[in-house]
Write a protein that holds these residues in place. Structure first.
Motif, short mmCIF file in Angstrom:
data_model
loop_
_atom_site.label_atom_id
_atom_site.label_comp_id
_atom_site.label_asym_id
_atom_site.label_seq_id
_atom_site.Cartn_x
_atom_site.Cartn_y
_atom_site.Cartn_z
N SER A 23 -4.72 1.85 -10.63
CA SER A 23 -5.29 0.93 -9.65
C SER A 23 -6.35 1.61 -8.79
CB SER A 23 -4.18 0.36 -8.76
OG SER A 23 -3.45 1.38 -8.11
N TRP A 43 -8.11 -4.25 -3.66
CA TRP A 43 -7.38 -3.42 -4.61
C TRP A 43 -7.37 -4.12 -5.96
CZ3 TRP A 43 -6.89 -2.80 0.40
CH2 TRP A 43 -6.52 -1.56 0.92
N VAL A 97 -0.18 3.24 -5.69
CA VAL A 97 -1.18 2.40 -5.02
C VAL A 97 -2.00 3.26 -4.07
CG1 VAL A 97 -1.57 0.42 -3.51
CG2 VAL A 97 0.28 0.36 -5.21
N GLN A 123 0.81 -1.21 0.00
CA GLN A 123 0.00 0.00 0.00
C GLN A 123 0.85 1.26 0.00
OE1 GLN A 123 -3.76 0.08 2.39
NE2 GLN A 123 -2.96 -1.86 3.19
N THR A 171 -9.14 1.06 -5.20
CA THR A 171 -9.46 0.31 -3.99
C THR A 171 -10.91 0.56 -3.61
OG1 THR A 171 -8.84 -0.09 -1.68
CG2 THR A 171 -8.66 2.17 -2.46
#
Length: 498
Positions: free
Chosen positions: A474, A460, A418, A413, A476
């Motif tokens: 990406s 994720w 990310v 993370q 989440t």
């Protein structure tokens, strides 16, 4: 990863539209109730994990500890529909047992979604979702627990469901593990449901819409428990084999890798223990997956052994957890050619540290599109930037020589791009799923941080590219985005469908 049970009692045949309408979900299918005389369509077996038949693979993920209408650990399952360009969570469905006409009702401790598998049970050309509730009571005896249901796939998504009918008898937490495949080679999908003490209840396809299988057979497992199951054609004979990690009374040092070979009658009545040589049994692990890592047409096993045991004193690679790659062949799994990899192996990012738990959530698919299937494995207890048990995921490449550390990548993370931040006990990477959701022939990666927000859990989504998984773009999301209650101990992501 990795890879369930069935309770006795009346079959609840149901035609349902179990769809929770969220952001742009698939439209509910028109329900019809099948009768015992309904003919089963004999279309081609569906491509796995494509519930609506649009050519894009979908993902089913469970929060078996989820709270439903105030019932703790009742459990719920989310389905994420693949598409060419939409984010993984944009088209979705949510299922639990308090939705109209879903068999049973949401009760505390049911554990709906403890195990998930996918396959075309009724041979109508659409993938179906099979869900277990191993804590659900099925009789007056405290040991009579566990049910398994199917939610039917169709052009407009999943809808309609039935409890799978089994032979009468007491089942103990039926459905903690499941495996699906064509075990007898007749072209129909069969289902193996785990029972306590390592028994397998094998239900033969095709299945009727009221949940009836074409046949049922119980395979005894003795006093060994199954810790995980996975299915694939190891010897390339056209029949699916079942690989299992087995242990005697939960003694870690007794863990071993075993195989029920597919035969014309289904899984063999006895299993074969995989040996590393003529004298010694190959060490076992905690979870496993199957895929063709070396591209020779035989299913291989990759097994994660995240814990350290007494027997590991003679296995240096077990420090901090390890992966074991076991190649398949015409004669079965070749334990003598097993390759062990840990964080000290060449090319692997990081350093092996005791109790890192490398090898959690093993998943296999081709990330970079080179034809060799790759591996994602978690390091759930990895310390990141001084934060304990933050967690990480490592992707490893397949090759003609099998699994290799060359070109391995690590994500946390705290990695650039990310979303989110590493926090103590997030256990990012406790479970993972590799699947091509956008149809570009490169597997995308879904990572679960089961410990996020007091073990409510979060997911994720990362894209696969020619150079591997990328953090670019990406996203989440958690229970709230999926339309579920974000309650502590929901454990979203503890189970992905195989």
């Amino acid at each position: 990863m990795t890879a369930y049970r069935v309770g006795r009692g009346p079959v609840l045949a149901a035609a349902v539209t179990a769809v929770l309408s969220l952001a742009a979900p698939p439209a509910p299918a028109t329900a019809t109730t099948a009768t015992t005389s309904d003919a089963v369509p004999r279309k081609a077996v569906a491509k796995t994990e494509d519930f609506n038949g649009d050519g894009y693979r979908d993902v089913a993920v469970a929060a078996p500890g989820g709270t439903v209408n105030g019932k703790e650990r009742a459990g719920h399952v989310a389905v994420l529909y693949g598409s060419k360009s939409r984010p993984a969570h944009e088209r979705r469905q949510l299922f639990h047992q308090d939705l109209p006409d879903i068999p049973g009702s949401a009760d505390a401790g049911d554990g709906f979604g403890e195990a998930l598998v996918t396959g075309d049970l009724d041979r109508d050309g659409y993938t179906d979702l099979i869900v277990s509730s191993p804590g659900e009571r099925t009789g007056t005896d405290e040991h009579e627990t566990g049910t398994v249901m199917v939610i039917w796939g169709g052009k407009k998504g999943l809808s309609g469901s039935a409890t799978l009918k089994t032979s009468p008898g007491p089942y103990i937490r039926a459905g903690r593990h499941m495996a699906i495949g064509d075990f007898d080679g007749d072209g129909d999908q069969d289902l193996a449901v785990n029972e306590d003490f390592g028994n397998l209840l094998v239900l033969s396809g095709p299945f009727q819409r009221d949940g009836r299988a074409s046949g049922a057979r119980l395979i005894g497992g003795g006093l060994f428990f199954n810790r995980d199951l996975a299915a694939g054609d190891i010897d390339r004979d056209g029949r699916t084999d079942i690989a299992a990690i087995r242990t005697y009374y939960e003694n870690p040092d007794s863990r071993h890798l075993a195989v029920w070979k597919g035969t014309p009658q289904g899984p063999s009545p006895t299993y074969e223990v995989v040996k590393k040589d003529a004298k010694w049994t190959l060490e076992g692990g905690d979870n496993l997956d199957m895929g063709d890592v070396n591209r020779d047409g035989h299913a291989d096993v990759v097994m994660g052994r995240r814990d350290g045991y007494d027997s590991d004193r003679d296995i240096p690679q077990a420090k901090g957890g390890m992966l074991s790659y076991v190649p398949g062949s015409a004669k079965g799994l070749v334990g003598s050619k097993a390759v062990r990899i840990n964080q000290d192996s060449p090319g692997i990012p990081g350093v092996a540290v005791p109790d890192d738990y490398f090898g959690s959530g093993v998943s296999i698919a081709d990330i970079d599109g080179d034809g060799y299937e790759d591996v994602a494995a978690g390091v759930l207890a990895k310390e990141v930037d001084g934060v304990r048990w933050a967690g990480a995921v490592i992707t490893l490449r397949g090759s003609a020589k099998g699994l290799t550390g060359s070109g391995a990548k690590r994500l946390t993370q705290s990695s650039r791009g990310v979303p989110g931040v590493s926090e103590a006990f997030d256990v990012f990477g406790e479970n993972n799923k590799l699947v091509d959701m956008n149809g570009d022939r490169r597997a995308d990666l879904i990572v679960a941080a089961v410990g996020e927000n007091q073990r409510a859990g979060a997911l994720w989504a990362f894209r696969g590219t020619r150079s591997g998984v990328t953090a670019t773009g990406s996203v989440t999301f958690g229970n709230g985005t999926l339309g579920a209650v974000a309650a502590p101990r929901s454990e979203l992501g503890r189970t992905f469908a195989q």
